[in-house]
Motif scaffolding. Sequence first.
Motif, mmCIF file in Angstrom:
data_model
loop_
_atom_site.group_PDB
_atom_site.id
_atom_site.type_symbol
_atom_site.label_atom_id
_atom_site.label_comp_id
_atom_site.label_asym_id
_atom_site.label_seq_id
_atom_site.Cartn_x
_atom_site.Cartn_y
_atom_site.Cartn_z
ATOM 1 N N SER A 177 0.711 -1.118 0.063
ATOM 2 C CA SER A 177 -0.055 0.123 0.050
ATOM 3 C C SER A 177 0.934 1.123 -0.085
ATOM 4 N N TRP A 194 -3.136 -0.781 -5.880
ATOM 5 C CA TRP A 194 -3.659 0.062 -5.031
ATOM 6 C C TRP A 194 -3.722 1.527 -5.620
ATOM 7 N N SER A 195 -4.821 2.091 -5.472
ATOM 8 C CA SER A 195 -4.847 3.618 -5.957
ATOM 9 C C SER A 195 -3.693 4.540 -5.250
ATOM 10 N N ASP A 227 -3.669 6.907 -3.417
ATOM 11 C CA ASP A 227 -4.054 7.505 -2.145
ATOM 12 C C ASP A 227 -4.209 6.427 -1.159
ATOM 13 N N LYS A 283 -6.773 4.415 -0.935
ATOM 14 C CA LYS A 283 -8.179 4.150 -0.634
ATOM 15 C C LYS A 283 -8.740 2.753 -1.233
ATOM 16 N N TYR A 284 -8.280 2.480 -2.506
ATOM 17 C CA TYR A 284 -8.850 1.628 -3.371
ATOM 18 C C TYR A 284 -7.882 0.480 -3.702
ATOM 19 N N CYS A 292 -13.166 -1.329 -1.850
ATOM 20 C CA CYS A 292 -12.614 -0.276 -0.843
ATOM 21 C C CYS A 292 -12.506 -0.815 0.497
ATOM 22 N N SER A 310 -11.356 -0.132 3.448
ATOM 23 C CA SER A 310 -11.567 0.482 4.834
ATOM 24 C C SER A 310 -13.047 0.214 5.136
ATOM 25 N N GLU A 311 -13.707 0.287 3.955
ATOM 26 C CA GLU A 311 -15.154 -0.066 4.032
ATOM 27 C C GLU A 311 -15.601 -1.474 3.881
ATOM 28 N N GLU A 331 -8.411 13.794 -5.531
ATOM 29 C CA GLU A 331 -9.162 13.301 -4.451
ATOM 30 C C GLU A 331 -10.644 12.623 -4.630
ATOM 31 N N TYR A 381 -10.684 9.132 -10.299
ATOM 32 C CA TYR A 381 -9.482 8.027 -10.692
ATOM 33 C C TYR A 381 -9.384 7.244 -12.151
ATOM 34 N N VAL A 396 -15.675 8.961 -6.578
ATOM 35 C CA VAL A 396 -16.021 8.429 -5.161
ATOM 36 C C VAL A 396 -17.711 8.519 -4.986
#
Length: 460
Positions: free
Chosen positions: A235, A276-277, A279, A281-282, A296, A298-299, A325, A328, A346
């Motif tokens: 990551s 990984w993205s 940032d 996140k993905y 995702c 984190s979710e 932000e 993508y 997003v």
Amino acid sequence: MSAPAFGDGNALLAPEKTKDPNKRRKPKNNMTKSNSSFISRVIINEAFSKKLSDRPSDGLFAFANINRAFQWLDLSSSTKADYLTKILFTKAHCLSHDVNLVTKSPSHIDIIMGFSTGEIIWWEPMSQRYTRLNKNGVINKTPVSQIRWIPGAENLFLAAHMDGTLVVYDKEKEDAIFSPEEEETKSNGEGATPKVVDHYREINVLKSVHSKNQKNNPVAVWKLSNQRINALEFSPDNRHLAVVSEDGTMRIIDYLKEELVGVYNAYYGGFTCVCWSPDGKYVLTGGQDDLISIWCPSETTLIARCQGHQSWVTSLAFDPWRCDERNYRFGSVGEDCRLCLWDFNVGMLHKPKATSSRQRGSVSSRLPMLHRAETQGTPASRLRSDSVVSAADGDEENRINHPVEPLSRTAILPPVLTKIADKDPLSWIEFTEEAIMTSCKTGHIRTWSRPSDSPAQTDS
């Protein structure tokens, strides 16, 4: 926040101090004078020194493994196909390689290569010196499917072997026959408690990075599966590792703690590639089901599946110059010879299909990813990649193991561009500021110029 170094706290892993901190250690053996039966021939460009001295300081090098050959190319040269060095191996095929971004300089490059025989070579091309590791498979006899330097480390790298094992090596340590250690401790203080190994779990620490036995390689050994690991990626925050396997799972691992965070299942077949993205996140996965999945972590949510390839997806990469932000851009290539470009944002998180993709009664998708490590003490049954087991019972194992999502409950994303980029199956994609680069399985590397205000450009 910057992540701690891998193995932080274990003084046995600290690199030896050198008198000149700018002077890097080099491998032991001279490749041009080698009498090793492993290396068949080393061909160095007759204008090697002149080419290096004349090249621009911001020029790009490329390293390519093609069949039994490994080539070092200068992409800033007018004759890109003229290699600086070409190494021919006797029987082994180089399956993966990586460059250490921590130690690279105009006069030094550390490269590791993993082979079909399980052996590994640490090579420094400027001096043409090398060292063989895992010689004759003394640590692991199975092929190395992917190999990566551990972020921020000068000496340590991670090799994925095809028996489902991840092995951490130190480029400067000697090899020793490996036997799993019975009791691993994660604390260096007195009264340290043994690390319990649950053989029903998805990760089995056979040797911890915190082990006191660090005189020889391996530094650490983690058994993930009985099937081959196809790809792995660290990551951007250098705290997690995404690993995809032939068994149809993507595992998110907190490799600093040597703990499993989550297991995500393919719609069908095995996963072949992961990234990984920018940032963090993905995570993208490509697979044998011809799909790309956007996750995702984190979710603990599957955001979308991407349909556009007509065969296995072989490589994925985000375009950092087209990501912000909210929006993508990423690219993919596959066995169908296609190059596809994709966009998502997003806002897709709020689409009904995406938010309803969790099955009723399942663990909340809002539970932070990092809290999932707390549930690792519960044995987890191994779910097949085509499993439709519901998480409705709320068992602890489902906090880590997330079953496959039906297509009917998942947002579908089409490509914004698809192009037949070669007549042979494609195997790699990467973005630079000026171009998109691809390679195919017969050894062609193509550079596709980005659109500009000038007349339409073709691939160079």
